[in-house]
Design an enzyme around this catalytic site. Structure first.
Site, PDB file in Angstrom:
ATOM      1  N   TYR A   1      13.223  34.567 -57.968  1.00 35.96           N
ATOM      2  CA  TYR A   1      12.013  34.463 -58.777  1.00 35.96           C
ATOM      3  C   TYR A   1      11.696  35.747 -59.515  1.00 35.96           C
ATOM      4  CZ  TYR A   1       9.657  36.242 -54.501  1.00 35.96           C
ATOM      5  OH  TYR A   1       9.275  36.957 -53.392  1.00 35.96           O
TER       6      TYR A   1
ATOM      7  N   ASP B   1       3.076  34.407 -41.096  1.00 40.00           N
ATOM      8  CA  ASP B   1       2.682  33.156 -41.738  1.00 40.00           C
ATOM      9  C   ASP B   1       2.065  32.159 -40.767  1.00 40.00           C
ATOM     10  OD1 ASP B   1       3.385  34.099 -44.201  1.00 40.00           O
ATOM     11  OD2 ASP B   1       5.284  33.014 -44.324  1.00 40.00           O
TER      12      ASP B   1
ATOM     13  N   LYS C   1       4.727  33.697 -61.265  1.00 40.24           N
ATOM     14  CA  LYS C   1       6.117  33.644 -60.817  1.00 40.24           C
ATOM     15  C   LYS C   1       6.862  32.524 -61.540  1.00 40.24           C
ATOM     16  CE  LYS C   1       4.899  35.126 -56.153  1.00 40.24           C
ATOM     17  NZ  LYS C   1       4.780  34.701 -54.747  1.00 40.24           N
TER      18      LYS C   1
ATOM     19  N   HIS D   1       1.788  32.351 -50.063  1.00 36.10           N
ATOM     20  CA  HIS D   1       1.483  33.747 -50.384  1.00 36.10           C
ATOM     21  C   HIS D   1       0.935  33.886 -51.797  1.00 36.10           C
ATOM     22  CE1 HIS D   1       5.115  34.448 -47.557  1.00 36.10           C
ATOM     23  NE2 HIS D   1       4.004  34.408 -46.849  1.00 36.10           N
TER      24      HIS D   1
END
Length: 183
Positions: free
Chosen positions: A132, A170, A72, A62
């Site tokens: 994250y 996904d 991130k 992603h």
């Protein structure tokens, strides 16, 4: 903290200083000044996310595009994952290449994934809690994704394909060649 540059410019593996004693351990997981010096760029995190997943769950690959691109800083609080960043910066000399890092609650390693990278992870332990920080807010219209088994990227997830647990979204992501451009 020890900042280790990877083959992908801007991505860093971060080893924290863990202080152990008979009570357990203490570590500083984030310090903005130390972090910015270590990654050689100003990054200001604005959103924290956390997920819990079972063994075999693969989330990714992603990313966010344009003005909503995200950097991130990822880590595992409990369990173990294979964490992957793929360079999707069109003018990068490492475009389409990836870095894979084993993150666990035991090793306490963190991975910094800057803007311009697709990101995903596979849970290797029975369960994992993944945490994250993001330097930009999530925007649904700016979502991008790449299929986890893209042949040109060729990620070896090291896990039986039949045992992977992947969301319907996904499973139908495009290849890197057909994916939404990051910029």
């Amino acid at each position: 903290m020890n900042f280790i540059a990877t083959k992908l410019e801007g991505c860093f593996i971060i080893e924290p200083k863990v202080i152990l004693d008979d009570r357990g351990y203490f570590m500083e997981s984030f310090n903005e000044n130390t972090f910015q010096k270590g990654v050689h760029q100003p990054v200001h995190f604005v959103q924290d996310n956390q997920s819990f997943s079972s063994k075999g769950v693969l989330r990714g690959l992603h990313y966010q595009t344009g003005a909503y691109a995200q950097a991130k800083l990822v880590r595992v609080l409990q369990g173990e994952v294979l964490d992957v960043a793929v360079d999707i910066r069109p003018d990068s000399k490492t475009f389409g290449q990836f870095e894979a890092v084993l993150l666990s609650g035991e090793n306490q390693i963190q991975f910094f994934v800057p803007r311009g990278f697709a990101h995903g992870f596979l849970v290797l332990s029975e369960t994992a809690t993944f945490f994250y920080k993001c330097d930009n807010f999530y925007n649904k219209e700016s979502e991008g994704g790449i299929i986890y088994n893209d042949k040109t990227i060729n990620i070896d997830w090291g896990f039986p394909t039949d045992d992977l647990i992947i969301s319907e979204k996904d499973k139908v992501q495009p290849t890197i060649e057909n994916a939404k451009k990051a910029w």
